[in-house]
Design an enzyme around this catalytic site. Structure first.
Site, PDB file in Angstrom:
ATOM      1  N   SER A 178     -16.486  -6.986  -0.127  1.00  0.00           N
ATOM      2  CA  SER A 178     -16.480  -8.175  -0.975  1.00  0.00           C
ATOM      3  C   SER A 178     -15.085  -8.418  -1.549  1.00  0.00           C
ATOM      4  O   SER A 178     -14.627  -9.557  -1.638  1.00  0.00           O
ATOM      5  CB  SER A 178     -17.510  -8.049  -2.088  1.00  0.00           C
ATOM      6  OG  SER A 178     -17.149  -7.015  -2.959  1.00  0.00           O
ATOM      7  N   ARG A 231     -13.454 -11.867  -0.297  1.00  0.00           N
ATOM      8  CA  ARG A 231     -13.340 -12.907  -1.322  1.00  0.00           C
ATOM      9  C   ARG A 231     -11.912 -13.441  -1.378  1.00  0.00           C
ATOM     10  O   ARG A 231     -11.676 -14.654  -1.333  1.00  0.00           O
ATOM     11  CB  ARG A 231     -13.754 -12.364  -2.687  1.00  0.00           C
ATOM     12  CG  ARG A 231     -13.649 -13.406  -3.796  1.00  0.00           C
ATOM     13  CD  ARG A 231     -13.945 -12.837  -5.165  1.00  0.00           C
ATOM     14  NE  ARG A 231     -15.263 -12.211  -5.217  1.00  0.00           N
ATOM     15  CZ  ARG A 231     -15.467 -10.913  -5.224  1.00  0.00           C
ATOM     16  NH1 ARG A 231     -14.442 -10.083  -5.193  1.00  0.00           N
ATOM     17  NH2 ARG A 231     -16.680 -10.422  -5.273  1.00  0.00           N
ATOM     18  N   ASN A 255     -10.859 -17.225   0.116  1.00  0.00           N
ATOM     19  CA  ASN A 255     -10.295 -18.239  -0.769  1.00  0.00           C
ATOM     20  C   ASN A 255      -8.934 -18.708  -0.283  1.00  0.00           C
ATOM     21  O   ASN A 255      -8.666 -19.912  -0.228  1.00  0.00           O
ATOM     22  CB  ASN A 255     -10.159 -17.679  -2.186  1.00  0.00           C
ATOM     23  CG  ASN A 255     -11.422 -17.892  -2.987  1.00  0.00           C
ATOM     24  OD1 ASN A 255     -11.658 -18.967  -3.492  1.00  0.00           O
ATOM     25  ND2 ASN A 255     -12.251 -16.860  -3.049  1.00  0.00           N
TER      26      ASN A 255
END
Lengths: 265, 157
Positions: free
Chosen positions: A201, A205, A209
Site C-alpha cells: 500500500s 499509493r 498518485n
C-alpha cells in the site's frame, strides 16, 4: 506533430533503461533515469541540511536554518505523537523520507517535455537516434523507486518488531493474534496479508498518485498550446497538495507502522 | 518521436504562470509564518538577554549599595572614634588646667601663709625688741614715740 498521441504518451512513459526487457518484473533492467534523479535529489537534500547543521547557531536562526528547524520540529513532533521510544533513528528516517519523497514529487511540476527534449539533444549528439531517447524524471512515478523505499520500511518493521518484542515475542504474536492459539492457521494467514499489505500500500499509493499526475500532465501537453494553460495551471496548483500530502502520508505511515511493530498489542 | 514546439511553449507558459501563482499566493504566507517564528525566537532571546542584564544590574546595584553601606559604617565608626578621642583629649586638657589651677592656688595659699607668718614674726620680733630694750633701759619706752624705729627694726628682720 509527427507522433500520434498514443506514441507520444508511450514514449513519455518509457524509462531510460539499461536493458530492454519489457516484463513487469525484471532483473535485467536498471532505470538509470530514476537512479540518477533520485540520487541527485537525495544529495541535494543531504547537502542543504548538512550545511545548515554545521552552521547552526544557538542564537537567532538565519532564514535557511529557520526553515530547516521548522521541518525538523514538524517531523519530530509527528514522530513524538505516535512513536514512544528512542527517536534517534526514527525521527531522522522520517525526515529523510519526507524530504526525499517531497523532492521526488516536485519533479512532477517541471514541464513534461523539458527533460525529454534536452535528453534527445544529448542522446542525438552522442550519435544515437534521438527518437529512442527515453527519460522519466519523476522517481515517485516509477514503481521501482517507491517499492525500494517501501521494502526498506518493510525490513525496518521487522527490525523494530524484534527490538520491541524480541524474536520470541514477535513469533508468538504472529502465530496467536488476533484469534488465539487455537486458530493458528487463520492467524498466520491474516498476519501475512497484514504484513504484506503494508509495503504494497505504501509503494502503490505513492506510485499511483504521482503516475496519474504525470499522465495527466502528459495528456494536457497533447492539447493545443493555448488550451493547455487553464488545465495545466489548475492541475499544477492541485499538485502542490498532492506533492506535499503524499510525502507526508508516506512519512506518517512509516512512523505508524514502525510504532505498531515496536509496541505490544 | 519529435518534440512539438507549440506544446512545449504551452507547457512553459503553464510553468511560468504556475511559478507566478506560487510566488503570489503560496510563498508569502509560508515566508510570513517563517518570519514570524524567527521574530518570536529573536524576541525571546532578546528578552532573556534583557532579563540576564537586569539581574546583573540588580546584583551590581546591590553590591554597590552594600559597599556604600560598609563605607558609611566605617565613616561613622571612625567619626565616633575621633569624637571619643577628642572628648578624652578635652577631658585631659580640662583636668590638666584644673590641676594647674589647684597647684597654683595651693602655692598662692602657701606663699600667702608664709607672708603672713613672716609678718607675725616681724611683729613679735618688734615686741620682743621693745621688751628687751625696756628691760635693758629699765624703764618704759614710749612704744608710740618709737614706733617708726621699731618698724624699721622689724623690716630689717
Amino acid at each position: 506533430m509527427a507522433a500520434s498521441p498514443a506514441e507520444y504518451v508511450t514514449h513519455h512513459l518509457k524509462h531510460l533503461s539499461s536493458g530492454h526487457d519489457d516484463a513487469f518484473i525484471t532483473m535485467s533492467n536498471w532505470h538509470i533515469d530514476t537512479l540518477i534523479v533520485s540520487t541527485l535529489l537525495g544529495l541535494a537534500f543531504l547537502t542543504l541540511f548538512r550545511i545548515v547543521a554545521v552552521r547552526a547557531t544557538q542564537g537567532v536562526p538565519g532564514k535557511l536554518q529557520n526553515f530547516v528547524e521548522i521541518l525538523v520540529e514538524f517531523v519530530d513532533n509527528s514522530v513524538k505523537d505516535s512513536f514512544h521510544g528512542n527517536r534517534s533513528f526514527i525521527a531522522p528516517l522520517a525526515l529523510t523520507i519526507f524530504c526525499w519523497v517531497f523532492l521526488w514529487n516536485c519533479m512532477d511540476l517541471i514541464p513534461v517535455d523539458l527533460f525529454p527534449l534536452l535528453w534527445a539533444q544529448v542522446y542525438g549528439a552522442m550519435g544515437h537516434d534521438p527518437a529512442h531517447a527515453y527519460i522519466r524524471v519523476v522517481p515517485s512515478a516509477d514503481m521501482s523507486a517507491t517499492f525500494a523505499l517501501s521494502i526498506s520500511v518493510f525490513i525496518l518493521i521487522f527490525v523494530y518488531s524484534f527490538k520491541g518484542k524480541g524474536v520470541k515475542g514477535f513469533t508468538l504474536e504472529f502465530l496467536t493474534h488476533p484469534f488465539g492459539a487455537k486458530l493458528l492457521p487463520a492467524n498466520v494467514i491474516l498476519n501475512t496479508v497484514e504484513y504484506l499489505a503494508k509495503p504494497m500500500s505504501l509503494a502503490l499509493r505513492l506510485f499511483g498518485n504521482l503516475y496519474a499526475g504525470e499522465l495527466i500532465f502528459i495528456l494536457i501537453a497533447l492539447l493545443p498550446w493555448w488550451a493547455q494553460i487553464i488545465p495545466g495551471l489548475g492541475w499544477a496548483i492541485f499538485h502542490i497538495l498532492v506533492v506535499t500530502l503524499q510525502a507526508f502520508i508516506f512519512m506518517t505511515l512509516t512512523i505508524v507502522y514502525l510504532s505498531m511493530a515496536y509496541e505490544h498489542h | 518521436m519529435q518534440a512539438s514546439i507549440p506544446s512545449i511553449v504551452g507547457q512553459m507558459i503553464v510553468f511560468i504562470t504556475f511559478v507566478l501563482f506560487t510566488m503570489k499566493f503560496v510563498w508569502p504566507p509560508i515566508t510570513a509564518a517563517m518570519e514570524a517564528r524567527r521574530q518570536r525566537i529573536a524576541d525571546g532571546l532578546a528578552a532573556a538577554e534583557r532579563g540576564a542584564k537586569a539581574l546583573q544590574d540588580a546584583s551590581s546595584k546591590s553590591d554597590q549599595a552594600l559597599a556604600e553601606a560598609r563605607t558609611q559604617a566605617q565613616d561613622i565608626l571612625s567619626a565616633a572614634n575621633k569624637q571619643a578621642s577628642q572628648i578624652v583629649e578635652q577631658a585631659k586638657g580640662t583636668a590638666q588646667t584644673e590641676a594647674e589651677r589647684i597647684v597654683a592656688k595651693a602655692q598662692d595659699d602657701v606663699s600667702r601663709e608664709v607672708a603672713r607668718a613672716r609678718e607675725e614674726l616681724r611683729k613679735q620680733v618688734g615686741e620682743l625688741a621693745v621688751i628687751g630694750a625696756s628691760k635693758i633701759l629699765k624703764r618704759e619706752i614710749d612704744a608710740k614715740a618709737h614706733a617708726d624705729v621699731l618698724s624699721d627694726l622689724a623690716a630689717r628682720v
